[in-house]
Design an enzyme around this catalytic site. Structure first.
Site, PDB file in Angstrom:
ATOM      1  N   HIS A   1      -2.164   6.126 -13.929  1.00  0.00           N
ATOM      2  CA  HIS A   1      -3.193   5.163 -14.305  1.00  0.00           C
ATOM      3  C   HIS A   1      -4.478   5.946 -14.600  1.00  0.00           C
ATOM      4  CE1 HIS A   1      -6.183   1.949 -13.550  1.00  0.00           C
ATOM      5  NE2 HIS A   1      -5.213   1.091 -13.744  1.00  0.00           N
TER       6      HIS A   1
ATOM      7  N   ASP B   1      -1.515   7.765  -5.252  1.00  0.00           N
ATOM      8  CA  ASP B   1      -2.067   6.487  -5.719  1.00  0.00           C
ATOM      9  C   ASP B   1      -1.049   5.399  -5.387  1.00  0.00           C
ATOM     10  OD1 ASP B   1      -2.639   4.207  -7.156  1.00  0.00           O
ATOM     11  OD2 ASP B   1      -2.967   5.227  -9.074  1.00  0.00           O
TER      12      ASP B   1
HETATM   13  C1  LIG Z   1      -1.135   2.603 -10.373  1.00  0.00           C
HETATM   14  C2  LIG Z   1      -2.534   2.111 -10.328  1.00  0.00           C
HETATM   15  N1  LIG Z   1      -3.517   2.939  -9.925  1.00  0.00           N
HETATM   16  C3  LIG Z   1      -4.801   2.544  -9.840  1.00  0.00           C
HETATM   17  C4  LIG Z   1      -5.180   1.274 -10.184  1.00  0.00           C
HETATM   18  C5  LIG Z   1      -6.621   0.903 -10.106  1.00  0.00           C
HETATM   19  O1  LIG Z   1      -6.849  -0.012  -9.062  1.00  0.00           O
HETATM   20  P1  LIG Z   1      -8.244  -0.791  -8.971  1.00  0.00           P
HETATM   21  O2  LIG Z   1      -8.489  -1.351 -10.325  1.00  0.00           O
HETATM   22  O3  LIG Z   1      -7.992  -1.835  -7.948  1.00  0.00           O
HETATM   23  O4  LIG Z   1      -9.276   0.202  -8.563  1.00  0.00           O
HETATM   24  C6  LIG Z   1      -4.187   0.371 -10.603  1.00  0.00           C
HETATM   25  C7  LIG Z   1      -4.477  -1.023 -10.962  1.00  0.00           C
HETATM   26  O5  LIG Z   1      -5.031  -1.356 -11.952  1.00  0.00           O
HETATM   27  C8  LIG Z   1      -2.853   0.799 -10.684  1.00  0.00           C
HETATM   28  O6  LIG Z   1      -1.887  -0.016 -11.101  1.00  0.00           O
END
Ligand SMILES: Cc1ncc(COP(=O)(O)O)c(C=O)c1O
Ligand SMILES: Cc1ncc(COP(=O)(O)O)c(C=O)c1O
Lengths: 409, 142, 409, 142
Positions: free
Chosen positions: C119, C201
């Site tokens: 991500h 993550d």
């Molecule tokens: C795999 C992954 N990592 C990180 C995130 C980021 O999370 P957040 O937007 O809650 O900070 C997400 C969600 O959007 C995600 O699916």
């Protein structure tokens, strides 16, 4: 007043011994009207969805609500929507200035002018920056007799300042600084006449005054929702777009990028560049509701009510033997805060004794240790009024304090 | 009821007779003045500081000439000093091995805990724990 | 299942044309059970107060509730309370590793190993760091046929890695990486055998699996509340205390300091050092309630339910003419995500057409542009199941999709 | 009702007769195929990109030989291309001065806006605004 109070579910709570809650800790956080609680409930019960980049109905509604919140909160503070970056509060807002703007625009030898009156949120980020980059920090002292900023010292210090960071209204003294003059001097005399950038910590100002960011003419304005009837977890930084463009990204990740490749990324423009990840969606709905609720009041009247309560209460408290007031309450601009100590009863004991009467009172350094040092104390007890506090509450507080002093003093 | 040392039982009973929180506070203030072994401010050090307390509180454990347990302490807030005093009176002169087995729930018995905030209750429990451990060490050493 | 669904007020919502909402956008954010909504309401209606350093009853209750939340959320993730730093979400948690740990511990020439599957939240902070400090980033490629990480490449790359950052479960492919092996290899072979630090993550893992931080043996674990039934605005980073001690403060201000003087400041120990300012109090109450609610389920059963739904749905979808699935659903470990495209109907059109049937579906790059590049597409449509989704919903989704393809394909 | 150009009025009426959102989408898909002046992908540039649209959409305004207004456009998503087509058909050949005075609320009339997400509605309004401005410039220039 009955109508106002009935908007706050918590104010009907009874405390120890069946006594009604008298909430006098509003400078730490205010209570929330049911309109705010309901706005968040309604979000979670009808709309909840992640925002941006989505097509489905819920996502559309959530995005629209979230962005409407930005529009109307910004409007409440006299600015277009693209001037408002949502943060988790004043602290993160100031850190965003320190990381996003100052690290990109200041370097060794540059000067930040701030004051002895600041909350730690407006001190520690600059100290860390100073250590990292050799930026110099100058603290404007407090005049010990008037408990206001030494404006002569300010006038001298500002002349080669690059950034001026000042608290609008003290969370300890009730003093509202002469922000207009501070900004005007910074702009006209700062940075050898080229004008200094100005950051105003308005955490304690927003619950009292209708602040107009563009009229104020500062560069950065930091705020917390939870101190003005809104939920925890959200706040904001106001910045003009042309200054935003000179800022580096701070917290990074999804939503703030335009493109990401393995070689590198390009960033969004405007507030989104600084809002990485899933935003504080429900919180934006809640803060929006708080601002709408506050808009139904004449903030001048609200301020008068609060500062009158503080002034009268402070006057009566100083008549109690052994009680000493730390702060100013004689000016119209003063806020709802009254700090005090008893010559013999420890502040923390005072707070316990007051709590047993149902009075919620804060003690400690109030995240303002340099100010405590200037006052020559290590902590104070502090009451702070907001719009739902009544004369009767103030009276019963003074009575209870008197009886405590009689009994324990 | 646990078998507290007699002086502690007396104090517990005194608290039980209190009419309300204010009276209990009054009693704590009274005990604050009855510290059996006051630790003078000039002897307050980082080592004897009670952690987790909002106000400053300092405590040291010693043995008297007959090997009896002694708590030397003081605090800048009276309510905390009152709690220290009660502990100090309650265990004064006991064999450390007995102190090591005490449980902190006499504070519940006294109904004072309801009048302590969590942070102060934590501070108090930290202090009590530290004292119990010291007593245990002393009795092992003996 | 009826009982589970009845905990979610929003699931009774009817959409356009009286159709029931079929919420299939859980990987973006999950819906919230009423237990979570009520916990926050109860906080605002009975307890609301700023936490720490305060004596009065409300402040005591708020502090106790906030710290209990830390204790029990940490416990849910198999760690003691002093291992959990509250952040605003996964994104801020990873940024905290980048700013607080990496900037203090990595320098020019050091190597971060991450993957093509990440991500943006686990890419952009490292790119910014790399630009600032000359740290090298290596991206482990995806095996194009299996859509899993190229573990041979990982084994080679990790040998001189200082930090390994990997997504536990992909938000696009449904693939759960072999996290156990990744951590084990990083620890045994990383950094020339001295062991690399590992950041996981777990944003998409927490809603599916019972994660045990200490057993996992990674160094940093990043999470979001809103993806596991909790409120927006809060998340966390798990870190062992001895590593916390090697981290510099990140966001600074009140609450994270021990002393502040004009000359400088000293900081708290443990999580508080990284939690400046008024915390996300109501949000902590809400996340706590979500974790308590989730504890009433066997997460193995929950995961089986979700991944079965995804597997069966993906299988039926691939039989629809023109539909292509992007991802893996044949392994037990797969999550509830199914990404897909139609050869002719644009993903965004698909999402609109599905929305008109009441189906909430996400489209776009899912904050994973490098992964999109690897798949050779610019976006996908994505459905994602959670524990309240039913077979009937999955069936009606497949039917609706079929009729759309018939009509518009 | 505002006095739309006749072709637009016809389209509005067609949409009003639709039974549900799905039918309106079908109609939009049909219009997507009826773009009067398609802007080929090779002519998609950063300059003619419609901002605020999730999908790629590109639009250019031209004048025909008689000075009539022309919208050349295309999008990768059909629903967006359908909207462009309706606009393009609606204003095709009109004097730019008339285009400059059009209001975007024919989208409300068509009941399509209820089927657009806010971000797409914004994208559409951005596009409309850009077209209106260009038309205004053209008519000033004339
Ligand atoms: C795999 C992954 N990592 C990180 C995130 C980021 O999370 P957040 O937007 O809650 O900070 C997400 C969600 O959007 C995600 O699916
Ligand atoms: C003057 C002032 N500045 C900054 C802050 C910090 O605000 P927050 O804790 O909401 O980040 C506060 C409140 O504690 C304050 O009173």
């Amino acid at each position: 007043m009955e109508a106002i109070r009935s908007d706050f579910p918590i104010l009907t709570r009874t405390m120890d011994g069946g006594r009604p809650l008298v909430y006098l800790d509003n400078a730490a956080t205010t209570q929330k009207p049911r309109q705010v609680i309901e706005a968040m409930n309604s979000y979670y019960e009808n709309t909840n969805s992640n925002v941006h980049r989505a097509v489905h109905t819920l996502a559309g509604e959530a995005t629209e609500g979230y962005e409407n919140a930005r529009t109307e909160i910004a409007e409440y503070f006299g600015a277009p929507r693209d001037h408002l970056i949502f943060t988790s509060g004043t602290t993160e807002a100031i850190n965003l200035v320190a990381y996003g703007w100052a690290r990109a625009n200041l370097s060794k030898g540059d000067v930040i002018v701030t004051t002895e009156m600041e909350h730690h949120a407006d001190i520690v980020p600059w100290q860390i920056l100073s250590k990292e980059r050799g930026v110099e920090i100058r603290y404007i002292p407090l005049e010990r007799d008037t408990l206001t900023l030494d404006m002569d010292a300010f006038e001298i210090a500002v002349s080669d300042a690059n950034l001026v960071c000042v608290v609008h209204t003290s969370n300890v003294l009730g003093v509202r600084n002469d922000i207009e003059r501070i900004i005007q001097l910074s702009k006209s005399n700062g940075n050898d006449g080229k004008g200094a950038f100005v950051m105003i910590d308005a955490a304690q100002a927003a619950p009292h005054e209708r602040i107009n960011f563009l009229e104020m003419n500062c560069d950065f304005l930091a705020l917390s929702s939870h101190k003005m009837g809104g939920p925890t977890g959200i706040g904001g930084l106001f910045v003009r777009p042309e200054i935003m463009e000179t800022m580096d990204p701070f917290i990074s990740g999804g939503d703030m990028i335009e493109t990401v490749t393995l070689e590198g990324s390009t960033f969004q423009k405007g507030p989104q560049k600084f809002e990485a990840g899933t935003p504080r969606i429900a919180e934006a709905f809640g803060w929006h509701a708080a601002v709408k609720w506050l808009s139904s009041f004449d903030m001048k009247e609200v301020h008068k009510h609060i500062s009158n309560l503080a002034r009268e209460t402070a006057a009566r408290m100083s008549a109690i033997p052994g009680i000493k007031i730390y702060g100013r309450h004689d000016m119209e601009s003063c806020s709802g805060v009254v700090s005090f100590l008893h010559e013999k009863i420890h502040a923390e004991d005072l707070a316990h004794l007051l709590d047993s009467g149902g009075f919620a009172v804060r003690t400690g350094h109030h995240c303002a240790q340099p100010l405590m040092d200037a006052l020559g104390v290590s902590s104070t007890a502090r009451i702070s009024f907001w719009l739902y506090n009544t004369k009767e509450e103030a009276n019963s507080f003074v009575e209870h304090l008197t009886s405590i002093v009689d009994r324990f003093g | 009821m646990t078998n507290w040392p007699a002086p502690l039982t007396n104090i517990i009973n005194e608290f039980k007779e209190c009419f309300d929180r204010m009276e209990r506070y009054e009693l704590l203030f009274e005990y604050a003045d009855k510290l059996p072994h006051e630790l003078l401010t000039e002897n307050w050090t980082e080592e004897n500081r009670v952690k987790g307390c909002q106000s400053e509180a300092h405590v040291e454990c010693k043995l008297d000439q007959k090997g009896g347990f002694q708590i030397h302490g003081a605090a800048d807030a009276n309510l905390v000093q009152g709690l220290i005093a009660i502990l100090a009176i309650g265990v004064d002169g006991l064999p450390p091995s007995q102190v090591a087995t005490l449980s902190p729930n006499f504070v519940d018995e006294m109904d004072v805990k309801a009048s302590l905030t969590p942070s102060r209750a934590n501070g108090f429990l930290n202090m009590f724990e530290m004292i119990r451990k010291t007593a245990a060490n002393m009795s092992e050493g003996a």
